[in-house]
Design a protein around this motif. Structure first.
Motif, PDB file in Angstrom:
ATOM      1  N   ARG A 128       0.831  -1.204   0.000  1.00  0.00           N
ATOM      2  CA  ARG A 128       0.000   0.000   0.000  1.00  0.00           C
ATOM      3  C   ARG A 128       0.870   1.261   0.000  1.00  0.00           C
ATOM      4  NH1 ARG A 128      -5.370  -1.701   1.419  1.00  0.00           N
ATOM      5  NH2 ARG A 128      -5.323  -3.832   2.221  1.00  0.00           N
ATOM      6  N   ALA A 129       1.894   1.246   0.852  1.00  0.00           N
ATOM      7  CA  ALA A 129       2.796   2.400   0.917  1.00  0.00           C
ATOM      8  C   ALA A 129       3.575   2.560  -0.388  1.00  0.00           C
ATOM      9  CB  ALA A 129       3.758   2.238   2.091  1.00  0.00           C
ATOM     10  N   ARG A 130       3.964   1.456  -0.975  1.00  0.00           N
ATOM     11  CA  ARG A 130       4.710   1.497  -2.231  1.00  0.00           C
ATOM     12  C   ARG A 130       3.859   2.076  -3.359  1.00  0.00           C
ATOM     13  NH1 ARG A 130       9.256   2.370  -4.933  1.00  0.00           N
ATOM     14  NH2 ARG A 130       9.588   0.948  -6.690  1.00  0.00           N
ATOM     15  N   ALA A 131       2.578   1.739  -3.402  1.00  0.00           N
ATOM     16  CA  ALA A 131       1.693   2.275  -4.438  1.00  0.00           C
ATOM     17  C   ALA A 131       1.639   3.798  -4.356  1.00  0.00           C
ATOM     18  CB  ALA A 131       0.295   1.682  -4.303  1.00  0.00           C
ATOM     19  N   VAL A 132       1.506   4.333  -3.154  1.00  0.00           N
ATOM     20  CA  VAL A 132       1.451   5.784  -2.980  1.00  0.00           C
ATOM     21  C   VAL A 132       2.780   6.414  -3.380  1.00  0.00           C
ATOM     22  CG1 VAL A 132       1.210   7.640  -1.283  1.00  0.00           C
ATOM     23  CG2 VAL A 132      -0.311   5.639  -1.179  1.00  0.00           C
ATOM     24  N   ASP A 133       3.876   5.797  -2.975  1.00  0.00           N
ATOM     25  CA  ASP A 133       5.197   6.332  -3.311  1.00  0.00           C
ATOM     26  C   ASP A 133       5.411   6.359  -4.823  1.00  0.00           C
ATOM     27  OD1 ASP A 133       7.931   7.189  -2.692  1.00  0.00           O
ATOM     28  OD2 ASP A 133       8.524   5.199  -3.353  1.00  0.00           O
ATOM     29  N   LEU A 134       5.018   5.288  -5.518  1.00  0.00           N
ATOM     30  CA  LEU A 134       5.188   5.241  -6.965  1.00  0.00           C
ATOM     31  C   LEU A 134       4.339   6.303  -7.657  1.00  0.00           C
ATOM     32  CD1 LEU A 134       5.270   1.385  -7.553  1.00  0.00           C
ATOM     33  CD2 LEU A 134       7.133   2.988  -8.046  1.00  0.00           C
ATOM     34  N   ALA A 135       3.108   6.497  -7.203  1.00  0.00           N
ATOM     35  CA  ALA A 135       2.253   7.517  -7.803  1.00  0.00           C
ATOM     36  C   ALA A 135       2.839   8.906  -7.601  1.00  0.00           C
ATOM     37  CB  ALA A 135       0.844   7.437  -7.208  1.00  0.00           C
ATOM     38  N   THR A 136       3.435   9.152  -6.443  1.00  0.00           N
ATOM     39  CA  THR A 136       4.082  10.441  -6.172  1.00  0.00           C
ATOM     40  C   THR A 136       5.277  10.647  -7.104  1.00  0.00           C
ATOM     41  OG1 THR A 136       3.402  10.366  -3.853  1.00  0.00           O
ATOM     42  CG2 THR A 136       5.226  11.841  -4.413  1.00  0.00           C
ATOM     43  N   GLN A 137       6.088   9.599  -7.266  1.00  0.00           N
ATOM     44  CA  GLN A 137       7.234   9.691  -8.176  1.00  0.00           C
ATOM     45  C   GLN A 137       6.783   9.914  -9.614  1.00  0.00           C
ATOM     46  OE1 GLN A 137      10.376   6.704  -7.738  1.00  0.00           O
ATOM     47  NE2 GLN A 137       9.533   6.158  -5.740  1.00  0.00           N
ATOM     48  N   MET A 138       5.704   9.268  -9.997  1.00  0.00           N
ATOM     49  CA  MET A 138       5.196   9.437 -11.361  1.00  0.00           C
ATOM     50  C   MET A 138       4.791  10.889 -11.621  1.00  0.00           C
ATOM     51  SD  MET A 138       2.985   5.935 -11.788  1.00  0.00           S
ATOM     52  CE  MET A 138       2.263   6.462 -13.345  1.00  0.00           C
ATOM     53  N   THR A 159       2.292  -3.177 -12.217  1.00  0.00           N
ATOM     54  CA  THR A 159       2.751  -4.516 -11.831  1.00  0.00           C
ATOM     55  C   THR A 159       2.443  -4.789 -10.363  1.00  0.00           C
ATOM     56  OG1 THR A 159       4.520  -4.517 -13.487  1.00  0.00           O
ATOM     57  CG2 THR A 159       4.790  -5.994 -11.609  1.00  0.00           C
ATOM     58  N   LEU A 160       2.699  -3.801  -9.528  1.00  0.00           N
ATOM     59  CA  LEU A 160       2.435  -3.942  -8.093  1.00  0.00           C
ATOM     60  C   LEU A 160       0.970  -4.284  -7.837  1.00  0.00           C
ATOM     61  CD1 LEU A 160       3.250  -3.504  -5.072  1.00  0.00           C
ATOM     62  CD2 LEU A 160       2.591  -1.115  -5.393  1.00  0.00           C
ATOM     63  N   LEU A 161       0.058  -3.566  -8.467  1.00  0.00           N
ATOM     64  CA  LEU A 161      -1.367  -3.809  -8.225  1.00  0.00           C
ATOM     65  C   LEU A 161      -1.794  -5.181  -8.736  1.00  0.00           C
ATOM     66  CD1 LEU A 161      -2.951  -0.324  -9.035  1.00  0.00           C
ATOM     67  CD2 LEU A 161      -2.157  -1.223  -6.840  1.00  0.00           C
ATOM     68  N   LEU A 162      -1.299  -5.568  -9.897  1.00  0.00           N
ATOM     69  CA  LEU A 162      -1.663  -6.877 -10.438  1.00  0.00           C
ATOM     70  C   LEU A 162      -1.156  -8.012  -9.554  1.00  0.00           C
ATOM     71  CD1 LEU A 162      -0.998  -6.153 -14.208  1.00  0.00           C
ATOM     72  CD2 LEU A 162      -3.204  -6.807 -13.244  1.00  0.00           C
ATOM     73  N   ARG A 163       0.006  -7.814  -8.950  1.00  0.00           N
ATOM     74  CA  ARG A 163       0.580  -8.877  -8.109  1.00  0.00           C
ATOM     75  C   ARG A 163       0.085  -8.827  -6.671  1.00  0.00           C
ATOM     76  NH1 ARG A 163       6.849  -8.854 -10.440  1.00  0.00           N
ATOM     77  NH2 ARG A 163       6.324  -9.751 -12.480  1.00  0.00           N
ATOM     78  N   ALA A 164      -0.411  -7.664  -6.246  1.00  0.00           N
ATOM     79  CA  ALA A 164      -0.872  -7.518  -4.858  1.00  0.00           C
ATOM     80  C   ALA A 164      -2.352  -7.837  -4.701  1.00  0.00           C
ATOM     81  CB  ALA A 164      -0.608  -6.083  -4.377  1.00  0.00           C
ATOM     82  N   CYS A 165      -3.025  -8.122  -5.815  1.00  0.00           N
ATOM     83  CA  CYS A 165      -4.479  -8.266  -5.756  1.00  0.00           C
ATOM     84  C   CYS A 165      -4.927  -9.634  -5.228  1.00  0.00           C
ATOM     85  CB  CYS A 165      -5.097  -8.004  -7.131  1.00  0.00           C
ATOM     86  SG  CYS A 165      -4.800  -9.315  -8.351  1.00  0.00           S
ATOM     87  N   GLY A 166      -4.003 -10.581  -5.142  1.00  0.00           N
ATOM     88  CA  GLY A 166      -4.356 -11.895  -4.623  1.00  0.00           C
ATOM     89  C   GLY A 166      -4.917 -12.850  -5.656  1.00  0.00           C
ATOM     90  N   ASN A 167      -4.958 -12.423  -6.919  1.00  0.00           N
ATOM     91  CA  ASN A 167      -5.427 -13.282  -8.013  1.00  0.00           C
ATOM     92  C   ASN A 167      -4.223 -13.631  -8.873  1.00  0.00           C
ATOM     93  OD1 ASN A 167      -6.399 -14.144 -10.617  1.00  0.00           O
ATOM     94  ND2 ASN A 167      -8.406 -13.310 -10.106  1.00  0.00           N
ATOM     95  N   GLU A 168      -3.794 -14.887  -8.816  1.00  0.00           N
ATOM     96  CA  GLU A 168      -2.568 -15.273  -9.515  1.00  0.00           C
ATOM     97  C   GLU A 168      -2.692 -15.156 -11.028  1.00  0.00           C
ATOM     98  OE1 GLU A 168      -5.092 -18.921  -9.431  1.00  0.00           O
ATOM     99  OE2 GLU A 168      -4.620 -17.295  -8.031  1.00  0.00           O
ATOM    100  N   GLU A 203      -2.731   8.762  -8.671  1.00  0.00           N
ATOM    101  CA  GLU A 203      -2.702   9.077  -7.238  1.00  0.00           C
ATOM    102  C   GLU A 203      -4.000   8.669  -6.551  1.00  0.00           C
ATOM    103  OE1 GLU A 203      -1.663  13.246  -7.034  1.00  0.00           O
ATOM    104  OE2 GLU A 203       0.470  12.733  -6.773  1.00  0.00           O
ATOM    105  N   ARG A 204      -5.126   8.851  -7.248  1.00  0.00           N
ATOM    106  CA  ARG A 204      -6.409   8.468  -6.655  1.00  0.00           C
ATOM    107  C   ARG A 204      -6.486   6.955  -6.451  1.00  0.00           C
ATOM    108  NH1 ARG A 204     -11.526  10.356  -9.919  1.00  0.00           N
ATOM    109  NH2 ARG A 204     -10.218  12.238 -10.002  1.00  0.00           N
ATOM    110  N   VAL A 205      -6.018   6.198  -7.436  1.00  0.00           N
ATOM    111  CA  VAL A 205      -5.980   4.737  -7.283  1.00  0.00           C
ATOM    112  C   VAL A 205      -5.089   4.359  -6.104  1.00  0.00           C
ATOM    113  CG1 VAL A 205      -5.225   2.574  -8.326  1.00  0.00           C
ATOM    114  CG2 VAL A 205      -6.439   4.254  -9.724  1.00  0.00           C
ATOM    115  N   ALA A 206      -3.899   4.950  -6.047  1.00  0.00           N
ATOM    116  CA  ALA A 206      -2.936   4.598  -4.998  1.00  0.00           C
ATOM    117  C   ALA A 206      -3.501   4.892  -3.606  1.00  0.00           C
ATOM    118  CB  ALA A 206      -1.640   5.367  -5.216  1.00  0.00           C
ATOM    119  N   LYS A 207      -4.113   6.048  -3.447  1.00  0.00           N
ATOM    120  CA  LYS A 207      -4.659   6.415  -2.138  1.00  0.00           C
ATOM    121  C   LYS A 207      -5.818   5.511  -1.750  1.00  0.00           C
ATOM    122  CE  LYS A 207      -3.160  11.236  -2.416  1.00  0.00           C
ATOM    123  NZ  LYS A 207      -3.587  12.651  -2.612  1.00  0.00           N
TER     124      LYS A 207
END
Length: 238
Positions: A128-138, A159-168, A203-207
């Motif tokens: 979750r923290a990584r998603a916010v950080d990446l959106a800020t960097q973007m 990639t983070l969201l696809l792998r963090a979603c729990g659906n392989e 950013e909205r997705v990440a938050k």
């Protein structure tokens, strides 16, 4: 005569693979055309080993089928592994670019909003923290027009969201999404700076993911991909 000692077998293998793969996906080599190891060796000046290994990889992608006393036969598109990142890149680099972009964008529209919602439910605190950080960097890189660095953060974000979603199965599509994101940049299909709406929506997705708000994450990702689709529409209508 082989030039492998001077150039290197890996470089030659990639040259053979990329050239024949591009020829097939572009239609220059049509379904039913027959190749032989001898002709591949002669065309590229490579050893039997390099020719055979290149054919083996092409066969694993479904682009050719090798049979004794028949040869190496080019296969129809229905047999291709269309999710292989190399096949995607060859198609993006050829005359079928716009059709490939449409297919990939429609796949993303179908999958990524659900993945974002699932990530909001299932992601770890670190993710979750990584998603916010990446959106800020973007945002920082996008506003500065540093497109190559922006692209890599964009790839990392999706990639983070696809792998963090729990659906392989969604996670297995991360290389596909990475290929199309990189392809848009390398093919000059990105504006000099990402549009502000896209930066806002990342950013909205990440938050939403960070706060555990699946409905908000799904809606924001849907809107983000609608923006991507709208940007591609002029290409598809040509």
């Amino acid at each position: 005569m082989s030039v492998e000692p001077q150039v290197g077998a890996e470089v030659l293998h990639n040259t053979v693979l990329d050239t024949i793969g591009s020829d097939i996906t572009s239609g220059e080599l049509a379904c039913g055309d027959v190749l032989t190891l001898d002709r591949i060796q002669e065309r590229f000046g490579v050893s039997r080993t390099v020719a055979r290994e290149s054919v083996r990889v092409l066969e694993s992608m479904g682009l050719v089928r090798s049979r004794r006393r028949v040869g190496i036969t080019v296969q129809p598109r229905s047999s291709w592994n269309v999710f292989d990142p190399r096949v995607i890149w060859w198609r993006l680099s050829g005359p079928g670019r716009d059709e490939q972009l449409r297919s990939l964008t429609e796949l993303r529209i179908a999958v990524e909003p659900l993945a974002a919602a699932a990530a909001a439910r299932s992601a770890s605190a670190v993710e979750r923290a990584r998603a916010v950080d990446l959106a800020t960097q973007m945002r920082e890189l996008g506003e500065a027009g540093r497109l190559d660095e922006f692209m890599e953060r964009d790839v990392a974000f999706h990639t983070l969201l696809l792998r963090a979603c729990g659906n392989e199965m969604f996670g297995a599509l991360s290389d596909v999404v990475a290929a199309v994101l990189r392809g848009r940049t390398h093919l000059g299909l990105m504006p000099p700076q990402p549009v502000p709406e896209a930066l806002d929506l990342h950013e909205r997705v990440a938050k939403a993911v960070a706060r555990g708000e699946p409905d908000v994450a799904e809606a924001a990702m849907t809107e983000l991909l609608a923006e991507v689709r709208d940007a591609m529409l002029p290409l598809w209508r040509r």
